[in-house]
Design an enzyme around this catalytic site. Structure first.
Site, PDB file in Angstrom:
ATOM      1  N   GLY A 131      21.767   5.231   7.454  1.00  0.00           N
ATOM      2  CA  GLY A 131      20.576   5.000   6.843  1.00  0.00           C
ATOM      3  C   GLY A 131      21.076   3.515   6.218  1.00  0.00           C
ATOM      4  O   GLY A 131      20.482   2.619   7.134  1.00  0.00           O
ATOM      5  N   ILE A 157      11.764   8.091  12.535  1.00  0.00           N
ATOM      6  CA  ILE A 157      11.400   6.919  13.605  1.00  0.00           C
ATOM      7  C   ILE A 157       9.837   6.783  13.809  1.00  0.00           C
ATOM      8  O   ILE A 157       9.166   7.904  14.285  1.00  0.00           O
ATOM      9  CB  ILE A 157      11.824   6.929  14.891  1.00  0.00           C
ATOM     10  CG1 ILE A 157      13.645   7.126  14.823  1.00  0.00           C
ATOM     11  CG2 ILE A 157      11.557   5.648  16.012  1.00  0.00           C
ATOM     12  CD1 ILE A 157      14.162   6.028  14.077  1.00  0.00           C
ATOM     13  N   GLU A 243      10.733  -7.516  10.082  1.00  0.00           N
ATOM     14  CA  GLU A 243      10.153  -6.243   9.500  1.00  0.00           C
ATOM     15  C   GLU A 243       9.942  -6.195   7.967  1.00  0.00           C
ATOM     16  O   GLU A 243       8.943  -5.716   7.445  1.00  0.00           O
ATOM     17  CB  GLU A 243      11.111  -5.202   9.915  1.00  0.00           C
ATOM     18  CG  GLU A 243      10.568  -3.631   9.608  1.00  0.00           C
ATOM     19  CD  GLU A 243      11.515  -2.424   9.788  1.00  0.00           C
ATOM     20  OE1 GLU A 243      12.714  -2.838  10.372  1.00  0.00           O
ATOM     21  OE2 GLU A 243      11.183  -1.331   9.546  1.00  0.00           O
ATOM     22  N   ARG A 269     -16.175   2.821 -16.081  1.00  0.00           N
ATOM     23  CA  ARG A 269     -15.878   3.946 -16.727  1.00  0.00           C
ATOM     24  C   ARG A 269     -15.914   3.687 -18.424  1.00  0.00           C
ATOM     25  O   ARG A 269     -15.509   2.695 -18.993  1.00  0.00           O
ATOM     26  CB  ARG A 269     -14.474   4.501 -16.492  1.00  0.00           C
ATOM     27  CG  ARG A 269     -13.869   5.557 -17.406  1.00  0.00           C
ATOM     28  CD  ARG A 269     -14.717   6.826 -17.379  1.00  0.00           C
ATOM     29  NE  ARG A 269     -13.832   7.885 -18.056  1.00  0.00           N
ATOM     30  CZ  ARG A 269     -14.438   9.136 -18.189  1.00  0.00           C
ATOM     31  NH1 ARG A 269     -15.538   9.526 -17.641  1.00  0.00           N
ATOM     32  NH2 ARG A 269     -13.797  10.034 -18.736  1.00  0.00           N
ATOM     33  N   GLU A 368      17.587  -1.155  -3.146  1.00  0.00           N
ATOM     34  CA  GLU A 368      18.983  -1.465  -3.539  1.00  0.00           C
ATOM     35  C   GLU A 368      19.671  -2.196  -2.494  1.00  0.00           C
ATOM     36  O   GLU A 368      20.280  -3.162  -2.844  1.00  0.00           O
ATOM     37  CB  GLU A 368      19.585   0.006  -3.838  1.00  0.00           C
ATOM     38  CG  GLU A 368      19.197   0.714  -4.786  1.00  0.00           C
ATOM     39  CD  GLU A 368      17.791   1.226  -4.772  1.00  0.00           C
ATOM     40  OE1 GLU A 368      17.330   1.615  -3.491  1.00  0.00           O
ATOM     41  OE2 GLU A 368      17.073   1.483  -5.710  1.00  0.00           O
TER      42      GLU A 368
END
Ligand code: FAD
Length: 380
Positions: A131, A157, A243, A269, A368
């Site tokens: 990963g 995917i 990406e 509200r 991370e």
């Protein structure tokens, strides 16, 4: 202002917004509930040219630049991060990567059919055992005559369950490390290719996510991306830069949408005799949300501008992705908080948004991993 939106970009955004108001928003809740991939909406997206948004005009697309793509992704995710992911996986992760790295023949063969939405593209990098440590992938490619034989499993995917063609990363020899990695164009109709299971997810429930299983999958040597072995790691890293900007832009759109809902609700509200907006603790949430959204916007547009100038956007993309994706989760949580118990109920859009938001700090390299990249640059 550091950026300006042109007339052309305004028209693109307006077209998308009209489409989303008409076709996406009315069925968003139902599609999320059912985990439905809305084929009718996807067909309309194709007609409007959205699958060509990251593919150059020369190959049948309508890619303007990464800034425009970021604007489009942001706007789309305000309505549906799921459908923005369907578009991004095909047009950006498959199409844009192939447009930058493929041979002329490969681009001519595959890009026009993906740009029109006739074929759905996807990108298979992640594996069950690889990963965050993507370079340790173990899908193998073995040259046999005029073909490569691929074996391995890709998981999580986007678009795999509906994909017609995938960019697949595989290694010729794991002991070569990144130098052994190649990228292949693999059609779902190739012998030995199968789409494995489709996942039932917490969020992005209209975006189909699944496995790609390769069992002695026969790929013609013409489908080795770039026509040369050992270029896969380069394709992968540059693909991740784009990406991350796209993913960041989507998280920004989702955050903006959650914020809009929260602001509206806080003004409507009433408790203790007036709108909850009047309470300073609610104002703190509202002000912090708005400020963080604006900061994320600047980071994302800056990273997109670097990509457009052909510069190295790695650090800028990591800053943008890290901040925007983590911000998106914080904003979604606060949007639910401002709605009180109503925010916890499915009829209210912020409930879906909080579930959708979580993926952004995981996909395309976790938060991370972005911090690791940032520190790698800071140490130099
Ligand atoms: C909806 C969805 C769509 C996706 N789409 C695609 C797609 O289209 N194509 C594709 O290839 N992949 C896709 N992915 C996969 C995604 O990119 C990976 O799941 C992601 O990169 C994380 O890998 P992992 O799940 O194996 O986590 P792991 O790598 O196992 O990480 C688990 C945890 O450990 C942490 N961790 C790992 N290494 C370190 C370290 N060195 N230092 C500190 N912390 C560390 C991580 O940050 C994380 O918190 C998708 C995933 C989802 C859920």
């Amino acid at each position: 202002m550091l950026y300006e939106i042109s007339e052309e970009q305004r028209i693109i955004i307006d077209t998308l917004r009209n489409f989303c108001e008409k076709m996406v928003k009315p069925v968003e809740e139902e599609n999320d509930k059912e985990g439905r991939y809305p084929e009718d909406i996807v067909k309309e997206m194709a007609k409007l040219g959205f699958f060509g948004s990251a593919i150059p005009e020369k190959y049948g697309g309508n890619f303007v630049d990464y800034f425009t793509l970021a604007l489009l992704s942001e706007e789309f995710a305000r309505y549906s991060p799921s459908l923005a992911t369907v578009m991004g996986a095909s047009s950006l992760l498959f199409g844009n990567n192939l447009a930058r790295n493929g041979t002329e023949k490969q681009k001519e063969k595959y890009l026009p059919i993906v740009a029109t939405g006739e074929w759905m593209g996807c990108m298979g990098l992640t594996e069950p055992g690889a990963g965050s440590d993507a370079m340790s992938l173990s899908t193998t490619a073995k040259k046999v005559g005029d073909e490569y034989i691929l074996n391995g499993t890709k998981t999580f995917i986007s678009n795999a369950p509906v994909g017609d063609v995938a960019l697949v990363y595989a290694t010729l020899d794991k002991s070569l490390g990144p130098k052994g990695i190649c990228t292949f164009i693999v059609e779902s109709g190739f012998e030995g290719y199968s789409a494995g299971k489709k996942f039932d997810k917490m969020g992005l429930r209209s975006s189909p996510t699944g496995e790609i299983i390769l069992e002695d999958c026969r790929v013609p040597k013409e489908n080795l991306v770039g026509g040369e072995e050992g270029l896969g790691a380069k394709h992968m890293i540059s693909g991740l830069d784009t990406e991350r900007v796209g993913w960041g832009a989507m998280s920004l759109g989702l955050a903006q949408s959650a914020f809009d809902e929260a602001l509206k609700y806080s003004l409507e509200r009433e408790q203790f005799g007036g709108p909850i907006f009047n309470f300073q603790m609610v104002q703190k949430m509202i002000a912090d949300m708005a400020t963080e959204i604006e900061a994320a916007r600047l980071l994302i547009y800056n990273a997109a501008a670097i990509l457009d100038k052909g510069g190295n956007a790695r650090l800028a993309a990591s800053y943008a992705k890290l901040f925007s994706c983590d911000m998106c989760m914080r904003v979604a949580v606060d949007a639910v908080q401002i709605h009180g118990s109503y925010g916890y109920i499915k009829e209210f859009r912020v409930e879906r948004m909080m579930r959708d938001a979580k993926i952004f700090s995981i996909g395309a390299g976790t938060s991370e991993v972005q911090r690791m990249i940032i520190c790698h640059y800071l140490r130099k």
